[in-house]
Design an enzyme around this catalytic site. Sequence first.
Site, PDB file in Angstrom:
ATOM      1  N   CYS A 285      -4.951  -2.919   3.151  1.00  0.00           N
ATOM      2  CA  CYS A 285      -4.756  -2.652   4.580  1.00  0.00           C
ATOM      3  C   CYS A 285      -5.996  -3.004   5.410  1.00  0.00           C
ATOM      4  O   CYS A 285      -6.339  -4.165   5.556  1.00  0.00           O
ATOM      5  CB  CYS A 285      -4.319  -1.207   4.782  1.00  0.00           C
ATOM      6  SG  CYS A 285      -3.519  -0.934   6.388  1.00  0.00           S
TER       7      CYS A 285
ATOM      8  N   LYS B  30      -9.132   1.930  -2.387  1.00  0.00           N
ATOM      9  CA  LYS B  30      -9.449   1.437  -1.055  1.00  0.00           C
ATOM     10  C   LYS B  30     -10.833   1.918  -0.633  1.00  0.00           C
ATOM     11  O   LYS B  30     -11.098   3.115  -0.597  1.00  0.00           O
ATOM     12  CB  LYS B  30      -8.388   1.919  -0.067  1.00  0.00           C
ATOM     13  CG  LYS B  30      -8.525   1.385   1.348  1.00  0.00           C
ATOM     14  CD  LYS B  30      -7.354   1.872   2.192  1.00  0.00           C
ATOM     15  CE  LYS B  30      -7.406   1.333   3.605  1.00  0.00           C
ATOM     16  NZ  LYS B  30      -6.247   1.800   4.406  1.00  0.00           N
TER      17      LYS B  30
ATOM     18  N   GLU C  85       0.845  -1.199   0.000  1.00  0.00           N
ATOM     19  CA  GLU C  85       0.000   0.000   0.000  1.00  0.00           C
ATOM     20  C   GLU C  85       0.880   1.249   0.000  1.00  0.00           C
ATOM     21  O   GLU C  85       1.787   1.390   0.822  1.00  0.00           O
ATOM     22  CB  GLU C  85      -0.880  -0.030   1.253  1.00  0.00           C
ATOM     23  CG  GLU C  85      -1.676   1.240   1.504  1.00  0.00           C
ATOM     24  CD  GLU C  85      -2.308   1.242   2.889  1.00  0.00           C
ATOM     25  OE1 GLU C  85      -3.330   1.941   3.054  1.00  0.00           O
ATOM     26  OE2 GLU C  85      -1.785   0.564   3.789  1.00  0.00           O
TER      27      GLU C  85
END
Length: 533
Positions: A412, A361, A304
């Site tokens: 994440c 995300k 990420e």
Amino acid sequence: MQKKQSKKLGEMGKQGRLGERLSLLPYLIALGSGIVMGLTVAPVGAWFLAWIALAPLWILVITLSKRKNQSPPAPLALLWGVAYHGIALSWIMGIHPMDWLGVPWWPSLAIALFCWGFVSLYGGVFVAVWAAVMVRLAQQKAGIRILFGTAIWCGLEALWSAGPLWWSSLAYTQSPHNLIILHLGQLSGTSTITAAIVAFNGLIAEGWINYKENKISSAPWWFVNRYLAIATGLLITLHLIGLVLYIRPIAQPPAAALKVGIIQGNIPNKIKLAPEGLHRAITGYTNGYLNLVNQGVDAVLTPEGAMPFFQRDLIGTPLVSAVREKGVVAWIGAFGERGRSYTNSLFTVIGNGEIVSRYDKAKLVPLGEYIPFEGILGGIVQRLSPLDEHQVPGSPNQIFNTPFGQAIIGICYESAFPEQFRRQAAAGGQFILSSSNDAHYSAAMPLQHHAQDIMRAIETDRWSVRATNTGYSAFVDPHGRTLWISGYNTYETHATTIYRQQTKTFYVRWGDWLTPLLLGSSALGWGLVIRNS
């Protein structure tokens, strides 16, 4: 006479002190059992304690509810929940000090304590709600209480996970150690494992309550109590079902093979956006890519935000130039743009240097990547994002196509949300790419993060590739076995062959069907109780 009065007053004082100690005892028990549940996850990892750590709270809630002039059990449950979630999520304090964001030491400590306290209290409230429901069932039969207690707990977890702030389900207390029971997740996701843990604890608790109330024999209670026998049978049966799923062979046809490499850049957040950090990112990820290409990989995954550039600037980086030269696909973590805001994204860069797919995300970190109720909390917490613009979430219905077929993406924090992975698997995702940066937390956090990814691999029956900035990067097979895991705070590259799969577990097909079934059964049972009363 004076001596008698003094002696009487002394005895009354002793009784008062004894009463005070007894009144504190339930709180100490609740606190202690909550702490024990917190020890089930990393860094301690005493997963087996989860099967008994809820029972003391269950006993307290039911027995105190049956007594007159007793304080309500909800505060005990709140204390249990705060202890559990506080211990499990203590890694949140790792965000302090935030000097890399320009936050002074004392305000940084205040922010970290606020975040830790907020999420711990938030989790405790859900346990208090569960206890409040159980109080109303104290006079019902034990079987009704076990059914309701399990259903309500699963329902509250489902409600909690549908919001933005979620992590510490009871189910993840079993990961990564008890892979056999984790295979129950293939049936109905995490609710299956949570239900098993709550029901077992409920049976143990009700067995103790039954023994203390009836005293049916002078023999040890575990020899005569039917609840313990049922609990033992349930535990064995559930593990046997999990074992059957665990020993199922994994198909590995050569045509489905995909050799993937990962790069763990190990760039501390303190220097990530500074010239030194940018230089290390460009050099480390470019050299790592070339090293993996020389090992014959089909694709390379980066963490990420590996390249802290916007999409428009990413094309001109040495890493993309290397992709253009070598012709091997790279999945690169960088930033996308949406108007005046930005997204935390993963890009597919193919051999000619073109970006052919992008995943933004969707689950942002509350109090980290955005401020919930920013108008109220923004002035207290401030914004923790390292960029000036506002970060915005991606669409919840994204599809990530690659030259090797559709992939399941988790960036994440998304690893905590099984529905994100289930939806992508149901839509045709054939393997999992997990890209993360946990550098700003303590070492326990990436271990718990890895445990979450193991659960997602098992639930979806998919191979998983996990690339992180500072650890722990890993390769996981569909049975949750870790084939390789990196060191912590190290620069590493590694390549492993995974296999694309298109199987669909019950969970992938039907989602969490168990929780509605339990809630429906509870409603039916309550209706029968009312009818027969």
